[in-house]
Structure formats: structure tokens, C-alpha cells
Design a protein around this motif. Sequence first.
Motif, PDB file in Angstrom:
ATOM      1  N   GLU A  26       5.949   2.733  -0.201  1.00 31.93           N
ATOM      2  CA  GLU A  26       5.079   1.409  -0.163  1.00 31.93           C
ATOM      3  C   GLU A  26       5.644   0.566   0.878  1.00 31.93           C
ATOM      4  OE1 GLU A  26       5.494  -1.017  -3.805  1.00 31.93           O
ATOM      5  OE2 GLU A  26       4.559   0.615  -5.091  1.00 31.93           O
TER       6      GLU A  26
ATOM      7  N   GLU B 289       1.084  -1.283   0.007  1.00 31.36           N
ATOM      8  CA  GLU B 289       0.032  -0.040  -0.071  1.00 31.36           C
ATOM      9  C   GLU B 289       0.987   1.305   0.005  1.00 31.36           C
ATOM     10  OE1 GLU B 289      -3.825   0.010   2.523  1.00 31.36           O
ATOM     11  OE2 GLU B 289      -2.623   1.522   3.697  1.00 31.36           O
ATOM     12  N   ALA B 290       0.476   2.264  -0.835  1.00 28.51           N
ATOM     13  CA  ALA B 290       1.099   3.609  -0.901  1.00 28.51           C
ATOM     14  C   ALA B 290       0.707   4.523   0.229  1.00 28.51           C
ATOM     15  CB  ALA B 290       1.256   4.015  -2.263  1.00 28.51           C
ATOM     16  N   ILE B 291       1.418   5.381   0.755  1.00 28.94           N
ATOM     17  CA  ILE B 291       0.779   6.283   1.813  1.00 28.94           C
ATOM     18  C   ILE B 291       0.057   7.311   1.207  1.00 28.94           C
ATOM     19  CG2 ILE B 291       1.773   8.126   3.037  1.00 28.94           C
ATOM     20  CD1 ILE B 291       3.182   6.230   4.566  1.00 28.94           C
ATOM     21  N   ALA B 292      -0.955   7.638   1.484  1.00 24.39           N
ATOM     22  CA  ALA B 292      -1.645   8.965   1.021  1.00 24.39           C
ATOM     23  C   ALA B 292      -1.383  10.270   1.553  1.00 24.39           C
ATOM     24  CB  ALA B 292      -3.124   8.750   1.135  1.00 24.39           C
TER      25      ALA B 292
ATOM     26  N   TYR C  62       7.331   8.984  -2.270  1.00 24.25           N
ATOM     27  CA  TYR C  62       6.483   7.836  -2.474  1.00 24.25           C
ATOM     28  C   TYR C  62       6.987   6.642  -1.512  1.00 24.25           C
ATOM     29  CZ  TYR C  62       4.144   4.002  -4.705  1.00 24.25           C
ATOM     30  OH  TYR C  62       3.469   2.837  -5.085  1.00 24.25           O
TER      31      TYR C  62
ATOM     32  N   ASN D 117      -2.967   7.821   5.172  1.00 21.66           N
ATOM     33  CA  ASN D 117      -3.771   6.570   5.086  1.00 21.66           C
ATOM     34  C   ASN D 117      -4.622   6.593   6.235  1.00 21.66           C
ATOM     35  OD1 ASN D 117      -2.200   6.440   2.845  1.00 21.66           O
ATOM     36  ND2 ASN D 117      -1.882   4.013   2.842  1.00 21.66           N
TER      37      ASN D 117
ATOM     38  N   ALA E 291       4.052  13.419   0.950  1.00 23.35           N
ATOM     39  CA  ALA E 291       3.550  12.512   0.363  1.00 23.35           C
ATOM     40  C   ALA E 291       2.900  12.428  -0.886  1.00 23.35           C
ATOM     41  CB  ALA E 291       2.824  11.514   1.481  1.00 23.35           C
ATOM     42  N   THR E 292       3.110  11.576  -1.886  1.00 19.55           N
ATOM     43  CA  THR E 292       2.363  11.267  -2.779  1.00 19.55           C
ATOM     44  C   THR E 292       2.031   9.798  -3.261  1.00 19.55           C
ATOM     45  OG1 THR E 292       2.248  11.747  -5.198  1.00 19.55           O
ATOM     46  CG2 THR E 292       4.606  11.234  -4.422  1.00 19.55           C
ATOM     47  N   ARG E 293       0.874   9.749  -3.757  1.00 18.23           N
ATOM     48  CA  ARG E 293       0.524   8.367  -3.950  1.00 18.23           C
ATOM     49  C   ARG E 293       0.738   7.903  -5.366  1.00 18.23           C
ATOM     50  NH1 ARG E 293      -5.081   6.317  -1.306  1.00 18.23           N
ATOM     51  NH2 ARG E 293      -4.083   4.454  -0.332  1.00 18.23           N
ATOM     52  N   ASN E 294       1.447   9.141  -6.242  1.00 20.50           N
ATOM     53  CA  ASN E 294       1.764   8.695  -7.604  1.00 20.50           C
ATOM     54  C   ASN E 294       3.135   8.648  -7.843  1.00 20.50           C
ATOM     55  OD1 ASN E 294       1.960   8.924 -10.355  1.00 20.50           O
ATOM     56  ND2 ASN E 294       0.958  11.026 -10.766  1.00 20.50           N
TER      57      ASN E 294
END
Length: 473
Positions: A36, A17-20, A34, A171, A61-64
Motif C-alpha cells: 500500500e 492504494e494497493a498495487i494490482a 502486497y 496499477n 503482486a497481489t491485491r488481496n
Amino acid sequence: MPDLILNKVHDEQRQGEAIAPSADDHHIYHKKFYIESYGCQMNFSDSEIIASILQGEGFGATRNVEDADLIFLNTCSIREKAEQTVRKRLTEFRKIKKRHPSLLIGMLGCMAERLKTALLEEEKLVDIVVGPDAYRSLPALITEAGEGQKGVNVLLSREETYADIAPVRLNSNGITAFVSIMRGCNNMCSFCVVPFTRGRERSRDAFSIIAECRELAEAGYHEVTLLGQNVDSYYWRNPETSADVTFAALLDMVASIDPLLRVRFSTSHPKDITDEVLHTMARHHNICKYIHLPVQSGSNRILQLMNRTYTREWYLARVRKIKEILPGCGISSDLITGFCTETEEDHQQTLALMEESGYDFSYMFMYSERPGTLAAKRYIDDVPAEIKGRRLQEIVTLQNRLSLESNRRDLGNTYEVLIEGNSKRSDNHWMGRTSHSKVIVFPKNNKDIKAGDYVTVTVDDCTQGTLLGNITG
Ligand code: SAM
Ligand code: SF4
């Protein structure tokens, strides 16, 4: 055949899971990271500490992944498959770096020590390697790596608990949060790599734990889970008063912060969970009546080879004690099939123990030999993969039946439920959890309630994994 089967799927879905970015953070960051996360809950909790350190350095933080200046994988070494996944991801990130040469890629966490030479120097897949006790050195290592040097720190510490670093709740649903209370592990279970990757056990300053839980309660959170590899051996001595704080005392203090703040904890080692802890749980309505008590095997011979330091009789006596002091308490387990020399008879003993314990759910794994562990040095991984797989399937089938039976026993019962959010399947239904850690789904019925509220729900149906009900109060 997968090497891990979860009767409870929740955590498996979080792997990778990637941090939002946090909705409350209105800062404008010109640099982005980013991250994970893989493995156990401790790793997810560590990612929140890493995020805090990175934000202090001006990284948001980025989820992209394509937007990132820094890509981190917070890794797990517990089974071979986790390592393979991380390698695959690193190879994918390398392709992005070809397009963005200034991008830095880092490997954090439990794989760092073991694979630093291979990934950093031989395969050149990463620029930064940082072990679980060295996250404070991240800013310096990022600078070094930016200047073209290799940023490495995999030193383990006897003291580091990150007590003073306020984790960034990323998240987050704003309702439930994890609070790390200790790090490392002194138990030398022969199959386990954790003592080597996360180092010696150390407990965090109790005052900093209480302060973090109080802040969470004040920010509107309604549940904290106290995390450690072996929470029952938590022990902290106040340097000023020399007063000792045991896990039971810590639980008592956290539960006293706010009666509306639920308290959970994980993981308990069967050899350490004391009656005092059970009585503390009984005294506080807000300490959830649920214990994760991994047994690993039901055979005394295998338990001895695993160096678990208890027998099946000791374990079953603990389960009986839990049920006596805490009637209705949920109990779950971790189980490993196909450990070195495991015979059909050993396996049958595991099945019989599961039946006797009546687990609500379990995390079930095939044994995966880890380099450096006592088992890898002393024993031969001699149970063929098909037999490991067949035994895993048998324990999964049994656990599925036990879970369904456990849920059926709840039919007609009424529970206090903390609403965590919408049900995954329908926005017209809420999803919440009972004190005994069962997921329960129920219709919203336009009542004036919201996520984070406590409601009373009566169970009228169930599946193997979920209770279904209706609000009755
Ligand atoms: N500290 C916890 C305890 O002792 O119960 C567990 C920590 S470990 C991160 C989580 C689970 O992974 C263990 O309980 C065990 O079932 C499983 N595990 C650990 N090493 C393993 C291995 N080499 N192969 C398969 N499963 C393993
Ligand atoms: Fe690993 Fe055993 Fe420590 Fe759990 S208690 S982390 S299984 S060594």
C-alpha cells in the motif's frame, strides 16, 4: 475537520492504494507481496521500483492482503495524520500475522527513519524497516527477517537514484506513467520533513531517463510525468563529455522522443523555474501547458519564516511571466494555513495572492508540526486548530470559486484531449485531460475511438472540478 483538502481530489483517492498485478505479466509466482502506498507521487513511483526488486526475487503482486507472504506499507511523514493512518493499518496487519505467523510485515519510505525504534523494537508492529534510499537491500533484509532477525536499513544516500531499475508499471492504465528524475531535496523549507526523510538532492542519469521514456512510448504510453521534489533544479553532468544537462535541456530531450508522447512535470519551486524552461515548453506542442507552482503563503513575513527564499512579488512576477510566455497555461499551487505566528493579515495576503494568481486548482493543508524540522526547533506552533481550520475553509471556498471561474473561461473552447479511460460515473462517457491538466468528460457516441487516443473536444458545460464537452474532431 480534515487537515488536507484537495481542490483536486485525484491524489487523495489514491492514498493507501494497493498495487494490482500487471495484466501483461504471465509469470507464475509462488510467493506474493502486497503493498500500500501513501503520500506524494514520488512514493507511488518508488513502489514501482520496489515491485521490480521484489519480482526479481520471485514475489508477485497481489491485491488481496490475506494472500500475501509479505506486506509492505510505503509511508509518508509529511503530516501527522499520514503517520496515524499507517500505525492503524499496521495494527490491522498484525492481526493477520497472528493467523499466518510466517507473514513478514515491513514499513518502507519516509516514516522508516523516524519511527524505526518505536515500531520495530517497542511496539513490535513490523519485521522490516527500509528507508527510501535502501530498497536494493530488500532481498537481504527479507531473508534476515525470515530467519527471525530484524531487517533494518534506513541509511540515506548521496548517490542512489535507482537509475538502472526498470519500474514495474503496476496499477497502470497503459497510457500515463510517472518517471522519477531526481531524489531528495536541498531546500530547507522550515515546515518540511522531506530533506530529513529523503535526504540530499541528486539527479538521475539523463540517458536512463530518456531510455525509460522511450521504452514507455514504444510500449504505447502517451504521457510521462517527470517527478522530483524540485524538478527545476535537475542538473546532471555527463561524466564522459562533461556536458551539462539542465531541466530545460532534459525537457527538450524527452519531448523530442515522440511528438505523440505528452510530457508533464512536477513539482516546480518558484525560485528555480527559469525562462528557459518556459520557452522550452512553448517550443514543444507535446509539453503540457501546466505548471504546479506551490506558493505556501502570500505573506512575505511567513514566506521568510518558512524559508521559501522568494517574496510574494517575486512569485507573482513568475506567474505573470508564465502567462506571458505560455498564454492559457494552467497553474496550480500548494497552500498551508496556520503556520507559526500567522496573523489574520498574513492570511488575507494569502487570499489576495490566490485571487491575483487565479489558480486553476490547489492542494490546501493546515500546518502540521513535524518533529526535527527547523520550524519545530525554532518556532511555536501557536495558531489554534480552530483558526487553522477556519482559514483552511476560507482558502478552500475561494479556490472553489477560482476553479469554477477558470472552468467557465474554457466554455466554447476546443482542446486536444488524451483519453485516459471511462468516466468514473458512466461507461458511456470518456474521461481525458487537456494539456492544461483539466479533467474533461464527454460522450462516446459510438465513435471508433479508444483509451489512449487523442481527440478534439469542445467544452460546452462545466462543474467546479470538471469540464464537460463533445467530440468535435
Ligand atoms: N517539493 C514541493 C514544493 O516545495 O513545492 C512540495 C513537496 S511536499 C511533499 C507537498 C506539500 O505538502 C508542500 O508543498 C506543502 O504545501 C505540504 N506540506 C509540507 N510539509 C507540511 C507540513 N508540515 N504541514 C502541512 N503541510 C505541509
Ligand atoms: Fe519540502 Fe521545501 Fe523541499 Fe518541497 S522544496 S520538498 S516543501 S523542503
